[in-house]
Design a protein around this motif. Sequence first.
Motif, PDB file in Angstrom:
ATOM      1  N   GLY A   1      27.627  31.423  35.874  1.00 52.40           N
ATOM      2  CA  GLY A   1      26.734  31.021  34.818  1.00 52.40           C
ATOM      3  C   GLY A   1      25.334  31.677  35.320  1.00 52.40           C
ATOM      4  O   GLY A   1      24.745  32.681  34.638  1.00 52.40           O
ATOM      5  N   ARG A   2      25.198  31.444  36.634  1.00 60.19           N
ATOM      6  CA  ARG A   2      23.747  32.174  37.081  1.00 60.19           C
ATOM      7  C   ARG A   2      23.923  33.647  37.113  1.00 60.19           C
ATOM      8  O   ARG A   2      22.866  34.246  36.729  1.00 60.19           O
ATOM      9  N   LEU A   3      24.839  34.299  37.412  1.00 61.87           N
ATOM     10  CA  LEU A   3      25.114  35.685  37.647  1.00 61.87           C
ATOM     11  C   LEU A   3      25.038  36.109  36.072  1.00 61.87           C
ATOM     12  O   LEU A   3      24.435  37.446  35.769  1.00 61.87           O
ATOM     13  N   ILE A   4      25.728  35.698  35.372  1.00 63.78           N
ATOM     14  CA  ILE A   4      25.701  36.012  33.751  1.00 63.78           C
ATOM     15  C   ILE A   4      24.248  35.866  33.234  1.00 63.78           C
ATOM     16  O   ILE A   4      23.881  36.914  32.485  1.00 63.78           O
ATOM     17  N   ASP A   5      23.751  34.909  33.486  1.00 57.95           N
ATOM     18  CA  ASP A   5      22.228  34.620  32.908  1.00 57.95           C
ATOM     19  C   ASP A   5      21.391  35.806  33.270  1.00 57.95           C
ATOM     20  O   ASP A   5      20.585  35.953  32.749  1.00 57.95           O
ATOM     21  N   ALA A   6      21.606  35.831  34.662  1.00 60.52           N
ATOM     22  CA  ALA A   6      20.831  37.093  35.229  1.00 60.52           C
ATOM     23  C   ALA A   6      21.012  38.743  34.684  1.00 60.52           C
ATOM     24  O   ALA A   6      20.354  39.596  34.794  1.00 60.52           O
ATOM     25  N   GLY A   7      22.231  38.849  33.988  1.00 63.78           N
ATOM     26  CA  GLY A   7      22.352  39.905  33.343  1.00 63.78           C
ATOM     27  C   GLY A   7      23.262  40.952  34.274  1.00 63.78           C
ATOM     28  O   GLY A   7      23.347  42.014  34.022  1.00 63.78           O
ATOM     29  N   ILE A   8      23.756  40.431  35.432  1.00 60.73           N
ATOM     30  CA  ILE A   8      24.762  41.163  36.059  1.00 60.73           C
ATOM     31  C   ILE A   8      25.834  41.767  35.192  1.00 60.73           C
ATOM     32  O   ILE A   8      26.471  41.336  34.514  1.00 60.73           O
ATOM     33  N   ASP A   9      26.013  43.283  35.443  1.00 59.19           N
ATOM     34  CA  ASP A   9      26.989  43.941  34.520  1.00 59.19           C
ATOM     35  C   ASP A   9      28.197  44.205  35.041  1.00 59.19           C
ATOM     36  O   ASP A   9      29.068  44.059  34.302  1.00 59.19           O
ATOM     37  N   SER A  10      28.589  43.960  36.248  1.00 59.62           N
ATOM     38  CA  SER A  10      30.000  43.925  36.735  1.00 59.62           C
ATOM     39  C   SER A  10      30.329  42.963  37.840  1.00 59.62           C
ATOM     40  O   SER A  10      29.465  42.925  38.801  1.00 59.62           O
ATOM     41  N   PHE A  11      31.459  42.279  37.755  1.00 60.64           N
ATOM     42  CA  PHE A  11      31.979  41.240  38.479  1.00 60.64           C
ATOM     43  C   PHE A  11      33.238  42.002  39.373  1.00 60.64           C
ATOM     44  O   PHE A  11      34.105  41.958  38.590  1.00 60.64           O
ATOM     45  N   LYS A  12      33.244  42.227  40.544  1.00 60.27           N
ATOM     46  CA  LYS A  12      34.505  42.688  41.143  1.00 60.27           C
ATOM     47  C   LYS A  12      35.221  41.798  42.264  1.00 60.27           C
ATOM     48  O   LYS A  12      34.665  40.767  42.819  1.00 60.27           O
ATOM     49  N   ILE A  13      36.433  41.636  41.638  1.00 60.15           N
ATOM     50  CA  ILE A  13      37.414  41.086  42.590  1.00 60.15           C
ATOM     51  C   ILE A  13      38.125  42.116  43.695  1.00 60.15           C
ATOM     52  O   ILE A  13      38.802  42.972  42.916  1.00 60.15           O
ATOM     53  N   ASP A  14      37.947  41.849  44.763  1.00 56.87           N
ATOM     54  CA  ASP A  14      38.465  42.652  45.617  1.00 56.87           C
ATOM     55  C   ASP A  14      39.972  42.480  45.975  1.00 56.87           C
ATOM     56  O   ASP A  14      40.009  41.133  46.663  1.00 56.87           O
ATOM     57  N   GLY A  15      40.964  43.166  45.838  1.00 53.14           N
ATOM     58  CA  GLY A  15      42.297  42.555  46.074  1.00 53.14           C
ATOM     59  C   GLY A  15      42.976  42.941  47.190  1.00 53.14           C
ATOM     60  O   GLY A  15      44.215  42.939  47.584  1.00 53.14           O
ATOM     61  N   ILE A  16      42.255  43.574  48.228  1.00 53.13           N
ATOM     62  CA  ILE A  16      42.601  44.181  49.476  1.00 53.13           C
ATOM     63  C   ILE A  16      43.433  43.068  50.388  1.00 53.13           C
ATOM     64  O   ILE A  16      43.258  41.946  50.490  1.00 53.13           O
ATOM     65  N   LEU A  17      44.594  42.994  50.531  1.00 58.49           N
ATOM     66  CA  LEU A  17      45.654  42.245  51.481  1.00 58.49           C
ATOM     67  C   LEU A  17      45.847  41.156  50.561  1.00 58.49           C
ATOM     68  O   LEU A  17      46.300  39.935  51.227  1.00 58.49           O
ATOM     69  N   LYS A  18      46.216  41.188  49.327  1.00 54.51           N
ATOM     70  CA  LYS A  18      46.615  40.245  48.504  1.00 54.51           C
ATOM     71  C   LYS A  18      47.699  40.704  47.708  1.00 54.51           C
ATOM     72  O   LYS A  18      47.871  41.740  47.466  1.00 54.51           O
ATOM     73  N   SER A  19      48.536  39.686  47.286  1.00 54.83           N
ATOM     74  CA  SER A  19      49.863  40.059  46.426  1.00 54.83           C
ATOM     75  C   SER A  19      49.395  40.084  45.243  1.00 54.83           C
ATOM     76  O   SER A  19      48.459  39.760  44.670  1.00 54.83           O
ATOM     77  N   THR A  20      50.311  41.178  44.504  1.00 57.26           N
ATOM     78  CA  THR A  20      50.020  41.178  43.134  1.00 57.26           C
ATOM     79  C   THR A  20      49.977  39.615  42.205  1.00 57.26           C
ATOM     80  O   THR A  20      49.370  39.591  41.266  1.00 57.26           O
ATOM     81  N   ASP A  21      50.986  39.146  42.479  1.00 53.15           N
ATOM     82  CA  ASP A  21      51.255  37.547  41.876  1.00 53.15           C
ATOM     83  C   ASP A  21      49.718  36.783  42.013  1.00 53.15           C
ATOM     84  O   ASP A  21      49.400  36.075  41.040  1.00 53.15           O
ATOM     85  N   TYR A  22      49.311  37.042  43.081  1.00 48.71           N
ATOM     86  CA  TYR A  22      47.873  36.155  43.468  1.00 48.71           C
ATOM     87  C   TYR A  22      46.662  36.804  42.574  1.00 48.71           C
ATOM     88  O   TYR A  22      45.997  36.099  41.988  1.00 48.71           O
ATOM     89  N   LEU A  23      46.813  38.193  42.704  1.00 49.69           N
ATOM     90  CA  LEU A  23      45.705  38.990  41.987  1.00 49.69           C
ATOM     91  C   LEU A  23      45.703  38.520  40.238  1.00 49.69           C
ATOM     92  O   LEU A  23      44.622  38.349  39.705  1.00 49.69           O
ATOM     93  N   ILE A  24      46.724  38.526  39.884  1.00 49.14           N
ATOM     94  CA  ILE A  24      47.170  38.411  38.555  1.00 49.14           C
ATOM     95  C   ILE A  24      46.419  37.017  38.244  1.00 49.14           C
ATOM     96  O   ILE A  24      45.642  36.703  37.146  1.00 49.14           O
ATOM     97  N   LYS A  25      46.762  36.040  38.897  1.00 54.29           N
ATOM     98  CA  LYS A  25      46.266  34.536  38.696  1.00 54.29           C
ATOM     99  C   LYS A  25      44.853  34.339  38.820  1.00 54.29           C
ATOM    100  O   LYS A  25      44.076  34.083  37.822  1.00 54.29           O
ATOM    101  N   VAL A  26      44.190  35.274  39.729  1.00 51.41           N
ATOM    102  CA  VAL A  26      42.995  35.119  39.885  1.00 51.41           C
ATOM    103  C   VAL A  26      41.986  35.957  39.036  1.00 51.41           C
ATOM    104  O   VAL A  26      41.162  35.237  38.188  1.00 51.41           O
TER     105      VAL A  26
END
Length: 306
Positions: free
Chosen positions: A236-261
Amino acid sequence: MSAKKKPELLVTAKNLDEARQLIHSGADALHIGGKEYGLRLPGHFTLDQIGEATEIAHQNNKKVYVVMNALFHNEMLIGLDEYIEKLAQFQVDGIVFGDPAVLMIAKKVAPQIALHWNTETTSTNYQTVKYWAKKGVTRAILARELSLEEVIDIKKHVDIEVQVQVQGMTCIFHSKRQLVTSYLNYTGQEIKNTSQERGLFLKEHKRPDERYPVFEDPHGTHIMSAEDICMIDHLGRLIDAGIDSFKIDGILKSTDYLIKVVQYYRIAIDQYVNGNEITVTTKDIQKIQPKNRPLGTGFYFKEQYY
């Protein structure tokens, strides 16, 4: 209540199959790249695969940004023009860079491609961001060592897009040298696979429960954080601040995990921007989190000492 500005949900992808699944799971954009120029990617794409991934993304009204954040030595400049020209032919949506060599060549051979500035550690103040904006950069990827208040303050003072990491591990050390291989040589041990797939980690004597993933590749040695950032409770605070892009870094993570996240963050973002209460929390991600990877909030709420 009027809807708030919706930030982009960006995630790394290690191969074409994962790229497809993440797009269909709610990602707005992908970070992909090749072994020639990309650092700390979960997987490597050939040029043809980058073209295919871009086509898949565009068919679904999504974007692809090609990561070229390596530390460039003279020999790496050979063929860089042709590589970027090929990316332009694929109509990728942006190039992620840290070295000015990439910016200079991209502006010469593919001025239509958006440039995302990412130096990992030195994007820490708004005047530096403004400097790169004058050079033609369209997005600043902020350092992971910044507090939430510093992130918000930078966004207030700049006119280009700002990207932050909201989920996943971060790099805490990088060397161009093959440190693990050198250590094995020194101790007389057999040299085995030292890539991401090996699952090597470092730990301290005083804190044996903390494990720091370590791997080698053609760009050197990389040591990663002992915990994963998880900012889903604070979107909420990041969205209210107008941040344009939120990154999820999937290094060393499984595809199933990333999909859920990705699905969890998609729900949270959509709920908040539409004025609804967020119904997913860190507890939901904790249920699927690898047991040896605790969740935290990085430096967003604690002071960083240099």
